[in-house]
Design a protein around this motif. Structure first.
Motif, PDB file in Angstrom:
ATOM      1  N   SER A 193      36.775  -2.005  21.303  1.00  8.59           N
ATOM      2  CA  SER A 193      37.110  -0.887  22.169  1.00  8.59           C
ATOM      3  C   SER A 193      35.970  -0.581  23.128  1.00  8.59           C
ATOM      4  O   SER A 193      34.807  -0.926  22.881  1.00  8.59           O
TER       5      SER A 193
ATOM      6  N   TYR B 229      46.678  -2.023  19.778  1.00  6.19           N
ATOM      7  CA  TYR B 229      45.772  -2.502  20.829  1.00  6.19           C
ATOM      8  C   TYR B 229      46.348  -2.094  22.181  1.00  6.19           C
ATOM      9  O   TYR B 229      47.561  -2.190  22.414  1.00  6.19           O
TER      10      TYR B 229
ATOM     11  N   LYS C 139      39.904   0.347  26.980  1.00  6.08           N
ATOM     12  CA  LYS C 139      40.434  -0.618  26.023  1.00  6.08           C
ATOM     13  C   LYS C 139      40.291  -0.027  24.621  1.00  6.08           C
ATOM     14  O   LYS C 139      39.210   0.439  24.248  1.00  6.08           O
TER      15      LYS C 139
ATOM     16  N   ALA D 116      41.233  -0.731  20.509  1.00  5.46           N
ATOM     17  CA  ALA D 116      41.709  -1.562  19.408  1.00  5.46           C
ATOM     18  C   ALA D 116      41.347  -0.823  18.131  1.00  5.46           C
ATOM     19  O   ALA D 116      40.165  -0.565  17.876  1.00  5.46           O
TER      20      ALA D 116
END
Length: 503
Positions: free
Chosen positions: A312, A241, A263, A265
């Motif tokens: 994400s 992450y 972001k 993940a």
């Protein structure tokens, strides 16, 4: 510190193997005693009563040598009777308490620091340190504690906390790694967070700065069948992450473009293959201190899938891979090669694709001299605003200022004639020297140099100092470098003082 580790091992050798029999009796009269019993015993890859081979004993020596507070290690059988072998471990320790004041200079810029670090607290293997530093990028204080022998003696814990003038950096990890070739499983978790000012450079000057915040973490588990016919295969799965955000800092010159927030993940799978082929050498990257070179094939590949459904910001494939191999030449030299590749794929194209190729050649010239040549080639395709490749006095081009050239491609070639002397002042410091020539260039991309943008070269000479008593084993470089393709903004002579892990 004087001590003794003695292992009584039942059938520790394959007595039907003449090679192991010959090795045992050839060394049986060589006695070595000096070590910290508890910490050393926990690091050995064999135990009393186990049936192990010479390979396991040699790998135990290699694992122990990775401990910075041990200068030298020898593991030898000393007696054999009734199917039982006595094995003794001889170590030479270093000073583990490291108070000091540091100063370095490269590319015309100075860095200073004050450090107090204990590498082996009360003989437990725990490392604790605090440091205050000031560099061209930031100043601050760092605190770090690590322990590599928790629980079963194989689990490593690390905690770091740093506070700087422009932000902070905190991290923690707990990992039970593949600590040996025959290790069957690994498990780990980590988390981190930093907040700092990042810079964009052009012509060696800062042209934009912004605040970069990141939170990250991950867990993984791995398994292996161990060492089979000289090869190791390892498989790992996990979840990573990361959350990167960027913003304009009112106190800094803003960049023309901010990197986009991202972001990620994603679950991942990793495969590794390792060839059991190592050689022990001296006078390569250290002076007098034994070194292990991995000459076998070592390769890994990792693939992950980030998706908006998993949290994400985008649907992406993320990948990284690396391969290295050593070669021994008929002339007695050693060639080390490596290739790395990483990037992400989304919206029908590859992004932030980094590739790096490194070669290093070592050719001994007797016991006290060595010819060294190295090539470093790097490139990034479809980079983000922050993905610059920099070249200057801080990373290989010793006759030029810091980050003098920038681009999305970079090449550096270095040759050195290294000298390793027997001079050992006060039995504290070993002394060496080097004469060198560097040539390199960084080019391409939005921020490539507009002035003096071609190939640059320098030459020079310097001293190398290594403290045998220091747990860090770092090499102090005292160099004088002369730029060849200089311009009016470059000093004709560059003085460099640096501490590095290698010669």
């Amino acid at each position: 510190m004087i001590g003794e580790v003695r292992i009584n091992a039942q059938n520790i050798f394959d007595l039907d193997d003449p090679k192991e029999n010959n090795w045992l009796f050839r060394l049986a009269n060589r006695l070595h005693i000096q070590t910290r019993p508890g910490v050393i015993r926990d690091s050995l890859l064999f135990r009393s009563g186990e049936r192990v081979s010479r390979r396991v004993i040699e790998e135990s020596e290699r694992v122990l040598r990775a401990s910075s507070y041990l200068y030298d290690v020898n593991i030898q059988p000393v007696a054999y009777r009734d199917g039982i072998v006595d094995i003794e471990v001889h170590t030479r320790d270093t000073w583990t308490l490291q108070p000091g004041v540091s100063f370095s200079r490269s590319g015309g810029s100075n860095s200073t620091g004050v450090t107090v670090k204990e590498q082996n607290l009360f003989g437990t293997g725990v490392s604790v340190g605090i440091a205050s530093s000031s560099t061209v990028d930031r100043s601050g204080t760092e605190f770090e504690v690590t322990h590599n022998q928790l629980f079963d003696g194989r689990t490593a814990f690390s905690l770091k906390r740093a506070d700087y003038g422009d932000g902070s950096n905190h991290s923690v990890s707990l990992v039970r790694p593949f600590y040996a070739l025959d290790t069957r499983w690994a498990l780990g978790a980590s988390a981190g967070q930093f907040d700092q000012i990042d810079s964009i450079y052009s012509n060696g000057a800062v042209v934009g700065q912004y605040r970069h915040r990141q939170s990250s973490g991950g867990v993984f588990g791995g398994w292996s069948n161990g060492l089979v016919d000289g090869w190791v295969q390892r498989y790992s799965v996990g979840v990573n992450y990361s959350d990167d955000s960027y913003e304009i800092d009112p106190s800094q010159v803003p960049p023309a473009q901010l990197p986009p927030d991202q972001k990620l993940a994603y679950p991942f799978i990793r495969y590794e293959v390792i060839e059991d082929k190592y050689v022990k050498l001296r006078n390569r990257n250290k002076i007098g201190r034994p070194e292990f070179f991995a000459m076998g094939l070592n390769a890994s590949v990792q693939v992950g899938r980030a998706s908006t459904g998993f949290g994400s910001t985008r649907d992406l494939w993320l990948y990284s891979s690396g391969i290295s191999r050593g070669f021994e030449s008929v002339s007695g030299g050693d060639l080390l090669t490596s290739l790395t590749f990483s990037g992400q794929y989304g919206d029908g194209r590859g992004e932030r694709q980094f590739v790096g190729v490194t070669t290093q050649y070592f050719l001994p010239q007797g016991d006290h001299a060595l010819f060294y040549a190295a090539t470093f080639l790097d490139a990034v395709r479809n980079p983000g605003p922050a993905d610059q490749l920099l070249l200057g006095g801080d990373n290989g081009l010793r006759g030029y200022p810091l980050r003098y050239q920038s681009g999305n491609q970079r090449a550096l070639f270095t040759v050195e004639e290294r000298f390793y002397t027997d001079w050992y002042p006060f039995r504290l410091i070993r002394v060496g020297g080097a004469a060198f020539f560097d040539v390199g260039r960084a080019w391409g991309g939005a921020f490539q140099n507009l002035a003096n943008s071609g190939w640059l070269g320098d030459f020079g000479f310097g001293l190398r100092l290594v403290s045998d008593r220091s747990a860090f084993g770092n090499v102090v470089h005292l160099d004088v470098a002369f730029p060849i393709n200089s311009s009016a903004d470059i000093k004709k002579v560059q003085y460099l003082v640096k501490t590095k892990s290698t010669f």
